[in-house]
Write a protein that holds these residues in place. Structure first.
Motif, short mmCIF file in Angstrom:
data_model
loop_
_atom_site.label_atom_id
_atom_site.label_comp_id
_atom_site.label_asym_id
_atom_site.label_seq_id
_atom_site.Cartn_x
_atom_site.Cartn_y
_atom_site.Cartn_z
N UNK A 20 4.62 -0.38 -1.82
CA UNK A 20 5.12 0.58 -0.84
C UNK A 20 4.05 0.88 0.21
N UNK A 21 2.84 1.14 -0.25
CA UNK A 21 1.76 1.45 0.69
C UNK A 21 1.50 0.27 1.61
N UNK A 22 1.54 -0.93 1.07
CA UNK A 22 1.35 -2.12 1.91
C UNK A 22 2.48 -2.24 2.94
N UNK A 23 3.70 -1.94 2.53
CA UNK A 23 4.83 -1.99 3.46
C UNK A 23 4.67 -0.94 4.57
N UNK A 55 9.33 5.76 4.48
CA UNK A 55 8.48 6.83 3.98
C UNK A 55 9.25 7.73 3.04
N UNK A 56 10.47 8.10 3.40
CA UNK A 56 11.31 8.92 2.52
C UNK A 56 11.54 8.22 1.18
N UNK A 57 11.87 6.93 1.24
CA UNK A 57 12.08 6.14 0.04
C UNK A 57 10.82 6.15 -0.84
N UNK A 58 9.69 5.89 -0.21
CA UNK A 58 8.42 5.84 -0.95
C UNK A 58 8.09 7.19 -1.57
N UNK A 118 -4.73 10.08 3.20
CA UNK A 118 -3.84 10.46 2.10
C UNK A 118 -3.99 9.49 0.93
N UNK A 119 -3.99 8.22 1.21
CA UNK A 119 -4.15 7.24 0.12
C UNK A 119 -5.51 7.40 -0.54
#
Length: 132
Positions: A20-23, A55-58, A118-119
């Motif tokens: 997700x972060x990569x996407x 972003x919502x999905x993640x 954030x990450x």
């Protein structure tokens, strides 16, 4: 040249969340490339909309996994996620009203800074939840 280059140092220890972060990084890079190449407003807004949806999905996935693992800082994560979502929506609204390049640069800088901080500062704190 990409705005952000993904490295293994950004891994949070869960393959789905790392993907997700990569996407998300890929979407930020797409926005950067669209801005750099002079794509029109509709293209840039389409990328921002896709970024918002993903972003919502993640966030839902990440918050669900953190809840399942009893993460004690879940409320902090949820608050940070809500603040980011609102900031991106505000940027998008302002961009619709004033579609200039400065605003695109502003959102790009904001998102890069927010995502990486954030990450690296928040998300990496839960890495131990997913350690084997």
């Amino acid at each position: 040249m990409p705005l952000i280059t993904w490295t293994p140092a950004y891994s949070v220890g869960h393959p789905d969340l790392d993907q997700d972060h990569q996407n998300l990084v890929d979407l930020l890079n797409m926005l950067h490339e669209a801005w750099e190449s002079g794509e029109d407003l509709a293209v840039r807004l389409g990328i921002v909309d896709e970024l918002l949806m993903y972003t919502d999905y993640h966030f839902r996935r990440e918050e669900g996994l953190l809840a399942e693992h009893g993460y004690p800082r879940l409320a902090d994560q949820q608050a940070a996620h809500a603040a980011l979502r609102q900031s991106v929506e505000d940027f998008r609204s302002r961009h619709l009203s004033h579609p200039d390049t400065a605003l695109t640069a502003e959102i790009e800088t904001f998102l890069k800074t927010w995502m990486m901080s954030h990450i690296l500062e928040e998300d990496l704190q839960y890495r131990s939840l997913f350690a084997d």
